[in-house]
Motif scaffolding. Structure first.
Motif, PDB file in Angstrom:
ATOM      1  N   MET A   1       7.311  48.942  42.852  1.00  0.00           N
ATOM      2  CA  MET A   1       8.456  48.409  43.556  1.00  0.00           C
ATOM      3  C   MET A   1       8.143  48.243  45.027  1.00  0.00           C
ATOM      4  N   TYR A   2       7.358  49.136  45.556  1.00  0.00           N
ATOM      5  CA  TYR A   2       7.134  49.162  46.995  1.00  0.00           C
ATOM      6  C   TYR A   2       6.436  47.891  47.465  1.00  0.00           C
ATOM      7  N   GLN A   3       5.408  47.479  46.747  1.00  0.00           N
ATOM      8  CA  GLN A   3       4.687  46.270  47.149  1.00  0.00           C
ATOM      9  C   GLN A   3       5.563  45.034  46.962  1.00  0.00           C
ATOM     10  N   VAL A   4       6.329  44.998  45.893  1.00  0.00           N
ATOM     11  CA  VAL A   4       7.200  43.845  45.643  1.00  0.00           C
ATOM     12  C   VAL A   4       8.267  43.753  46.727  1.00  0.00           C
ATOM     13  N   LEU A   5       8.854  44.882  47.105  1.00  0.00           N
ATOM     14  CA  LEU A   5       9.860  44.873  48.168  1.00  0.00           C
ATOM     15  C   LEU A   5       9.230  44.423  49.479  1.00  0.00           C
ATOM     16  N   TYR A   6       8.054  44.921  49.778  1.00  0.00           N
ATOM     17  CA  TYR A   6       7.360  44.497  51.002  1.00  0.00           C
ATOM     18  C   TYR A   6       7.073  43.001  50.955  1.00  0.00           C
ATOM     19  N   ASP A   7       6.583  42.511  49.824  1.00  0.00           N
ATOM     20  CA  ASP A   7       6.290  41.079  49.690  1.00  0.00           C
ATOM     21  C   ASP A   7       7.557  40.230  49.848  1.00  0.00           C
ATOM     22  N   ALA A   8       8.661  40.692  49.277  1.00  0.00           N
ATOM     23  CA  ALA A   8       9.925  39.961  49.391  1.00  0.00           C
ATOM     24  C   ALA A   8      10.395  39.934  50.841  1.00  0.00           C
ATOM     25  N   MET A   9      10.272  41.063  51.526  1.00  0.00           N
ATOM     26  CA  MET A   9      10.652  41.146  52.935  1.00  0.00           C
ATOM     27  C   MET A   9       9.794  40.191  53.774  1.00  0.00           C
TER      28      MET A   9
END
Length: 91
Positions: A1-9
């Motif tokens: 989740m962490y990488q996906v959230l960072y990528d979305a941000m």
């Protein structure tokens, strides 16, 4: 989740400060989510899923709301509900 959230941000062109304000949490809380040292609450997870750019939403929902394999229909329903809510907010 962490990488996906960072990528979305990053995709949204937002800083941690901007996204934390958008989600109604402190920058420190968002930083802990991004580092993986803390999981968002259920309420925060819904805010993240609602905020997320559409191309990241399904993956974030899968990560934020882990369910047993037999809950696929529930996940689809959540994704569809978020998509409908986002359509109503953007249309």
């Amino acid at each position: 989740m962490y990488q996906v959230l960072y990528d979305a941000m990053s995709h949204a062109g937002m800083t941690q400060v901007e996204l934390s304000r958008e989600l109604g949490v402190s920058q420190a809380t968002l930083s802990r989510w991004l580092s993986g040292s803390q999981q968002p609450s259920r309420e925060a997870a819904v805010k993240i899923a609602t905020w997320a750019p559409s191309e990241f939403r399904a993956e974030l929902i899968r990560d934020l709301f882990p369910e047993p394999p037999n809950a696929v229909d529930i996940k689809r329903a959540v994704i569809a509900a978020v998509d409908r809510a986002m359509g109503a907010n953007n249309g």
